[in-house]
Design a protein around this motif. Structure first.
Motif, PDB file in Angstrom:
ATOM      1  N   TYR A 191       1.392  -2.697   9.093  1.00 18.24           N
ATOM      2  CA  TYR A 191       2.482  -1.795   8.719  1.00 18.24           C
ATOM      3  C   TYR A 191       2.614  -1.823   7.197  1.00 18.24           C
ATOM      4  O   TYR A 191       2.723  -2.894   6.593  1.00 18.24           O
ATOM      5  N   TYR A 192       2.568  -0.634   6.595  1.00 16.96           N
ATOM      6  CA  TYR A 192       2.703  -0.513   5.149  1.00 16.96           C
ATOM      7  C   TYR A 192       4.013   0.149   4.740  1.00 16.96           C
ATOM      8  O   TYR A 192       4.344   0.174   3.562  1.00 16.96           O
ATOM      9  N   GLY A 193       4.729   0.717   5.698  1.00 12.78           N
ATOM     10  CA  GLY A 193       5.907   1.496   5.376  1.00 12.78           C
ATOM     11  C   GLY A 193       5.702   2.948   5.763  1.00 12.78           C
ATOM     12  O   GLY A 193       4.709   3.320   6.394  1.00 12.78           O
ATOM     13  N   ILE A 194       6.651   3.797   5.363  1.00 10.58           N
ATOM     14  CA  ILE A 194       6.635   5.216   5.726  1.00 10.58           C
ATOM     15  C   ILE A 194       6.192   6.058   4.537  1.00 10.58           C
ATOM     16  O   ILE A 194       6.686   5.883   3.420  1.00 10.58           O
ATOM     17  N   GLY A 195       5.273   6.977   4.780  1.00 10.11           N
ATOM     18  CA  GLY A 195       4.842   7.910   3.742  1.00 10.11           C
ATOM     19  C   GLY A 195       3.460   7.605   3.201  1.00 10.11           C
ATOM     20  O   GLY A 195       2.953   6.478   3.307  1.00 10.11           O
ATOM     21  N   MET A 196       2.842   8.618   2.588  1.00 13.21           N
ATOM     22  CA  MET A 196       1.510   8.458   2.027  1.00 13.21           C
ATOM     23  C   MET A 196       1.499   7.443   0.890  1.00 13.21           C
ATOM     24  O   MET A 196       0.579   6.637   0.771  1.00 13.21           O
ATOM     25  N   ASP A 197       2.531   7.465   0.048  1.00 13.49           N
ATOM     26  CA  ASP A 197       2.569   6.540  -1.074  1.00 13.49           C
ATOM     27  C   ASP A 197       2.638   5.093  -0.588  1.00 13.49           C
ATOM     28  O   ASP A 197       2.009   4.200  -1.162  1.00 13.49           O
ATOM     29  N   ALA A 198       3.408   4.861   0.486  1.00 10.26           N
ATOM     30  CA  ALA A 198       3.486   3.509   1.044  1.00 10.26           C
ATOM     31  C   ALA A 198       2.128   3.066   1.560  1.00 10.26           C
ATOM     32  O   ALA A 198       1.723   1.907   1.393  1.00 10.26           O
ATOM     33  N   GLY A 199       1.396   3.987   2.211  1.00 11.44           N
ATOM     34  CA  GLY A 199       0.075   3.643   2.728  1.00 11.44           C
ATOM     35  C   GLY A 199      -0.915   3.335   1.620  1.00 11.44           C
ATOM     36  O   GLY A 199      -1.820   2.517   1.796  1.00 11.44           O
ATOM     37  N   ILE A 200      -0.752   3.998   0.462  1.00 12.87           N
ATOM     38  CA  ILE A 200      -1.687   3.798  -0.651  1.00 12.87           C
ATOM     39  C   ILE A 200      -1.298   2.589  -1.491  1.00 12.87           C
ATOM     40  O   ILE A 200      -2.143   1.758  -1.841  1.00 12.87           O
ATOM     41  N   ASN A 201      -0.005   2.458  -1.809  1.00 13.25           N
ATOM     42  CA  ASN A 201       0.444   1.436  -2.757  1.00 13.25           C
ATOM     43  C   ASN A 201       1.359   0.380  -2.140  1.00 13.25           C
ATOM     44  O   ASN A 201       1.747  -0.569  -2.833  1.00 13.25           O
ATOM     45  N   GLY A 202       1.742   0.543  -0.871  1.00 14.22           N
ATOM     46  CA  GLY A 202       2.706  -0.362  -0.271  1.00 14.22           C
ATOM     47  C   GLY A 202       2.147  -1.738   0.036  1.00 14.22           C
ATOM     48  O   GLY A 202       0.938  -1.976  -0.018  1.00 14.22           O
ATOM     49  N   GLN A 203       3.041  -2.641   0.360  1.00 13.47           N
ATOM     50  CA  GLN A 203       2.660  -3.999   0.718  1.00 13.47           C
ATOM     51  C   GLN A 203       2.276  -4.051   2.193  1.00 13.47           C
ATOM     52  O   GLN A 203       3.032  -3.622   3.056  1.00 13.47           O
TER      53      GLN A 203
ATOM     54  N   GLN B 283       6.836 -11.098   9.030  1.00  9.29           N
ATOM     55  CA  GLN B 283       7.427 -11.912   7.981  1.00  9.29           C
ATOM     56  C   GLN B 283       8.366 -11.114   7.074  1.00  9.29           C
ATOM     57  O   GLN B 283       8.873 -11.632   6.097  1.00  9.29           O
ATOM     58  N   LEU B 284       8.617  -9.842   7.424  1.00 10.38           N
ATOM     59  CA  LEU B 284       9.460  -9.011   6.573  1.00 10.38           C
ATOM     60  C   LEU B 284      10.909  -9.461   6.617  1.00 10.38           C
ATOM     61  O   LEU B 284      11.445  -9.783   7.680  1.00 10.38           O
ATOM     62  N   ASP B 285      11.531  -9.455   5.464  1.00  8.58           N
ATOM     63  CA  ASP B 285      12.963  -9.717   5.382  1.00  8.58           C
ATOM     64  C   ASP B 285      13.722  -8.562   6.030  1.00  8.58           C
ATOM     65  O   ASP B 285      13.348  -7.401   5.890  1.00  8.58           O
ATOM     66  N   ALA B 286      14.803  -8.868   6.732  1.00  6.47           N
ATOM     67  CA  ALA B 286      15.566  -7.822   7.425  1.00  6.47           C
ATOM     68  C   ALA B 286      16.120  -6.783   6.471  1.00  6.47           C
ATOM     69  O   ALA B 286      16.388  -5.646   6.865  1.00  6.47           O
ATOM     70  N   ASP B 287      16.311  -7.153   5.179  1.00  8.19           N
ATOM     71  CA  ASP B 287      16.855  -6.214   4.193  1.00  8.19           C
ATOM     72  C   ASP B 287      15.760  -5.444   3.455  1.00  8.19           C
ATOM     73  O   ASP B 287      16.049  -4.616   2.599  1.00  8.19           O
ATOM     74  N   SER B 288      14.512  -5.731   3.760  1.00  9.39           N
ATOM     75  CA  SER B 288      13.409  -5.064   3.083  1.00  9.39           C
ATOM     76  C   SER B 288      13.365  -3.584   3.449  1.00  9.39           C
ATOM     77  O   SER B 288      13.696  -3.184   4.562  1.00  9.39           O
ATOM     78  N   GLU B 289      12.949  -2.748   2.479  1.00  5.59           N
ATOM     79  CA  GLU B 289      12.813  -1.318   2.739  1.00  5.59           C
ATOM     80  C   GLU B 289      11.742  -1.056   3.785  1.00  5.59           C
ATOM     81  O   GLU B 289      11.728  -0.019   4.427  1.00  5.59           O
ATOM     82  N   GLN B 290      10.823  -1.995   3.959  1.00  7.13           N
ATOM     83  CA  GLN B 290       9.753  -1.816   4.941  1.00  7.13           C
ATOM     84  C   GLN B 290      10.133  -2.349   6.319  1.00  7.13           C
ATOM     85  O   GLN B 290       9.366  -2.217   7.262  1.00  7.13           O
ATOM     86  N   SER B 291      11.286  -2.982   6.450  1.00  8.29           N
ATOM     87  CA  SER B 291      11.632  -3.611   7.712  1.00  8.29           C
ATOM     88  C   SER B 291      11.783  -2.573   8.823  1.00  8.29           C
ATOM     89  O   SER B 291      12.090  -1.413   8.574  1.00  8.29           O
ATOM     90  N   PHE B 292      11.570  -3.000  10.065  1.00 12.20           N
ATOM     91  CA  PHE B 292      11.672  -2.098  11.197  1.00 12.20           C
ATOM     92  C   PHE B 292      12.232  -2.863  12.393  1.00 12.20           C
ATOM     93  O   PHE B 292      12.052  -4.074  12.501  1.00 12.20           O
ATOM     94  N   PRO B 293      12.936  -2.167  13.287  1.00 11.09           N
ATOM     95  CA  PRO B 293      13.466  -2.847  14.481  1.00 11.09           C
ATOM     96  C   PRO B 293      12.325  -3.481  15.270  1.00 11.09           C
ATOM     97  O   PRO B 293      11.229  -2.940  15.363  1.00 11.09           O
ATOM     98  N   GLN B 294      12.602  -4.633  15.858  1.00  8.93           N
ATOM     99  CA  GLN B 294      11.530  -5.352  16.522  1.00  8.93           C
ATOM    100  C   GLN B 294      11.187  -4.775  17.894  1.00  8.93           C
ATOM    101  O   GLN B 294      10.142  -5.088  18.447  1.00  8.93           O
TER     102      GLN B 294
END
Length: 394
Positions: A149-161, A201-212
């Motif tokens: 999982y990198y996050g939402i969006g093309m930019d997240a897929g290219i540059n995300g963690q 390992q994502l922090d619950a407050d992270s912008e990348q976090s998602f419901p489990q």
């Protein structure tokens, strides 16, 4: 003097005989080695043919068998799943034994297991009734495997963690269709899925976090024009399909949203070479409260091969791909493809973000009549992927 001359002649001739004998022995050895090689090759051919027959991969379809099965195992390696074994099986059958014009119904099973404990099973069953007046498609899957999982969006897929986690998925869908016009079908169905994320390992407050855990269920209405000669490996015809799925809490879904999917696939026979030129345009739009596991995805075995499925996700998708399917001698073939795709938060923003492109090549082996085992290698902008499966990507 004569004796000396005779002795000298003998000393000259004997080495010639010895050399000739050695050359003859060497020649005989080479012939024997060639014969042994030929024998080994013939034995290998016999073993291979016997193995393929035992697995049902005879290149034919025999409706008298009821369900004519073929099973093909194969090894694989991915960074997430490590080493493992994949098994793909396909069974062809006629619902009506007296119907010799309708394409065969099919039951496809794909499964895998790896040394790190990952496993998955995907079942796809397509039935054609009453000389293709009615159709029924059933899909089910169970997957417990590492995912990304990198996050939402093309930019997240290219540059995300990158976030590695374990995903457990249960999915089931059913779609029934009725022919309303020539090659035209109206259908309705139901879709249910459950995704659980663990070991993240994502922090619950992270912008990348998602419901489990997410559960979604919805109803589907489908309209399709389908003139393909054989759905698993079309050599001519066209598929134009529009699906609308409404996910609602009234149906047991965690989120309220709807999905529109449009697919246009065309298959042009190249009669001079017995080849096929195939191309596809696909668009998807998800509107409403869309969770992380229900986003449109780029990548994987069918949509932009060469990228890991899960890296690129967003609400809206636009993708196109073209393949040249080349027939070789016997049951062998090759495929060459190119594709491009992008994502966006809003449908009218598609194309504003970067596109991902792919080039690839694949080998085909006909295990049943018009049913191929495929080995594909796709090369993306910054990654690549290897795929082992039965049936074409589209």
């Amino acid at each position: 003097m004569n004796n000396i001359r005779a002795l000298g002649l003998a000393l000259c001739v004997i080495p010639l005989f010895v050399a000739a004998e050695q050359a003859n022995d060497s020649l005989n050895q080479q012939v024997n080695e060639q014969n042994d090689s030929a024998t080994l090759y013939q034995r290998y051919q016999i073993w291979l043919e016997d193995t393929l027959l035992a697995l049902g991969a005879d290149g034919q379809y025999d409706p008298s068998k009821g369900i004519d099965w073929s099973v093909m195992p194969g090894p694989f390696y991915t960074p997430e799943k490590s080493f493992g074994i994949g098994v793909s099986a396909v069974g062809l059958y006629q619902v009506d034994a007296d119907d010799h014009t309708t394409q065969p119904s099919s039951f496809t099973l794909s499964g895998f297991g790896s040394v790190n404990g990952a496993y998955g099973v995907h079942i796809e069953n397509v039935n054609y009734f009453s000389r293709d007046q009615y159709r029924l498609a059933i899909n089910a899957q169970l997957v417990d495997s590492p995912d990304i999982y990198y996050g939402i969006g093309m930019d997240a897929g290219i540059n995300g963690q990158r976030e590695d986690y374990n995903r457990r998925t249960y999915g089931f869908s059913v779609l029934g269709q009725y022919q309303i016009l020539s090659n035209t079908y109206l259908g309705a169905g139901f879709n249910l899925s459950s995704n659980t994320a663990s070991e993240t390992q994502l922090d619950a407050d992270s912008e990348q976090s998602f419901p489990q855990r997410q559960t979604h269920s919805g109803v589907t209405v489908s309209l399709a024009y389908d003139s393909r000669d054989f759905a698993l490996n079309a050599t001519q015809g066209r598929l134009v399909k529009l699906d609308y799925t409404q996910f609602d809490q009234a149906f047991g879904s965690d989120n309220d949203f709807y999905r529109l999917e449009f697919v246009y696939s065309d298959y042009l026979p190249i009669a001079a070479f017995d080849d096929v030129l195939a191309w596809q345009l696909k668009a998807e739009s998800n509107v409403g409260d869309v969770s992380w596991d229900q986003m449109a995805l780029l990548g994987g075995a069918a949509a932009l091969r060469g990228y890991e499925e899960g890296r690129y996700r967003d609400k809206n998708l636009l993708m196109m791909q073209v393949e040249y399917r080349q027939s070789l001698a016997g049951r062998h073939g090759m495929v060459y493809w190119a594709g491009a795709g992008t994502l966006a938060d809003e449908f009218n923003q598609l194309g504003d973000d970067p596109w991902r492109t792919t080039l690839g090549v694949g080998y085909r082996f006909e295990i049943k009549k018009n049913v191929n085992l495929r080995l594909d290698y796709g090369l993306g902008n910054d990654e690549s992927g290897f795929y082992f499966a039965i049936n074409e990507a589209f």
